[in-house]
Design an enzyme around this catalytic site. Structure first.
Site, PDB file in Angstrom:
ATOM      1  CB  CYS A 104      -0.903   0.006   1.222  1.00 50.72           C
ATOM      2  SG  CYS A 104      -2.177  -1.273   1.199  1.00 50.72           S
ATOM      3  CB  CYS A 150       0.657  -7.807   5.788  1.00 49.46           C
ATOM      4  SG  CYS A 150       0.638  -9.004   4.454  1.00 49.46           S
TER       5      CYS A 150
END
Length: 236
Positions: free
Chosen positions: A202, A230
């Site tokens: 991101c 993540c």
């Protein structure tokens, strides 16, 4: 425990197909398994695998977190047009995301590891679980060079958390080997790679790395290096 699928995984190990070529491995899994998916984030590795799978009857999917770089979307679009393929898209559940942002703010992931992991769960982990639900094999672009946490991985592994077989065909490839194939086959790639971005996620959580820095240094750079996952790929 999905004992039937676990037994099929044991057969993969017994047949020792890790030593076969990628093409032979794909022939094997498409012959013995029905529900196979490949997840792409449009990285160098994923773009190479997309190229290799472009004529196979294997579903390709991606997770659109809503906060990707514009260059990532451009790579996505270029890939679809060039290879005339469909890439199934999974997005965060709107209520979960809106509640999280309402309660903690749009950039709360900078404030604590707990907030960051919650954001990753909503934007990536939960959509991933939907994407691989009832699937037998999940093909990934993971490489051992990506992270110290991945040095003990194998090309085929049993993912206990997700109850699925993972196939990591490029696990032992070097970065230079991947880039050589990208160049030779004129495969579309994320132009951020030319600007010092190595591992691209991101936009708010990714920066270019400096000379001598670790491969993952550009991801969640404000956190301790040991925490930089993540939750998509959990290894115990």
């Amino acid at each position: 425990m999905n004992s039937v699928l676990k037994n099929k995984f044991d057969t993969i190990l017994k047949d020792n197909i890790e030593k076969l070529s990628f093409e032979e491995q794909v022939n094997y899994i498409t012959k013995h398994f029905e529900n196979i998916v490949f997840s792409t984030s449009f990285s160098y590795e994923d773009q190479l695998i997309t190229f290799l799978l472009r004529k196979e009857n294997i579903e390709i999917f991606t997770l659109d977190t809503g906060r990707l770089f514009e260059e990532t979307y451009e790579t996505w679009n270029e890939t679809v047009l060039k290879y005339k393929i469909q890439i199934k898209t999974y997005t965060p559940t709107s209520t979960l995301l809106s509640d999280f942002i309402t309660q903690k703010g749009p950039n709360s992931f900078y404030q604590s590891i707990e907030n960051r992991k919650q954001c990753c769960d909503i934007r990536k982990v939960f959509p991933l679980k939907e994407a691989i639900q009832n699937k037998e094999i999940w093909i990934t672009g993971l490489r051992a060079e990506h992270s110290p946490n991945r040095k003990d991985m194998t090309i085929f592994e049993w993912d206990e958390t997700n109850q699925i077989i993972k196939f990591n065909p490029l696990l032992h490839w070097k970065t230079s080997e991947v880039i050589d194939e990208i160049t030779k086959n004129q495969i579309p790639f994320n132009k951020l790679h030319n600007k010092g971005f190595v591992s691209i996620g991101c936009a708010p959580c990714t920066r270019a790395i400096k000379e001598g820095e670790d491969f993952r240094a550009g991801r969640w750079w404000w956190e301790d290096a040991s925490k930089k996952e993540c939750g998509l790929h959990i290894h115990k």
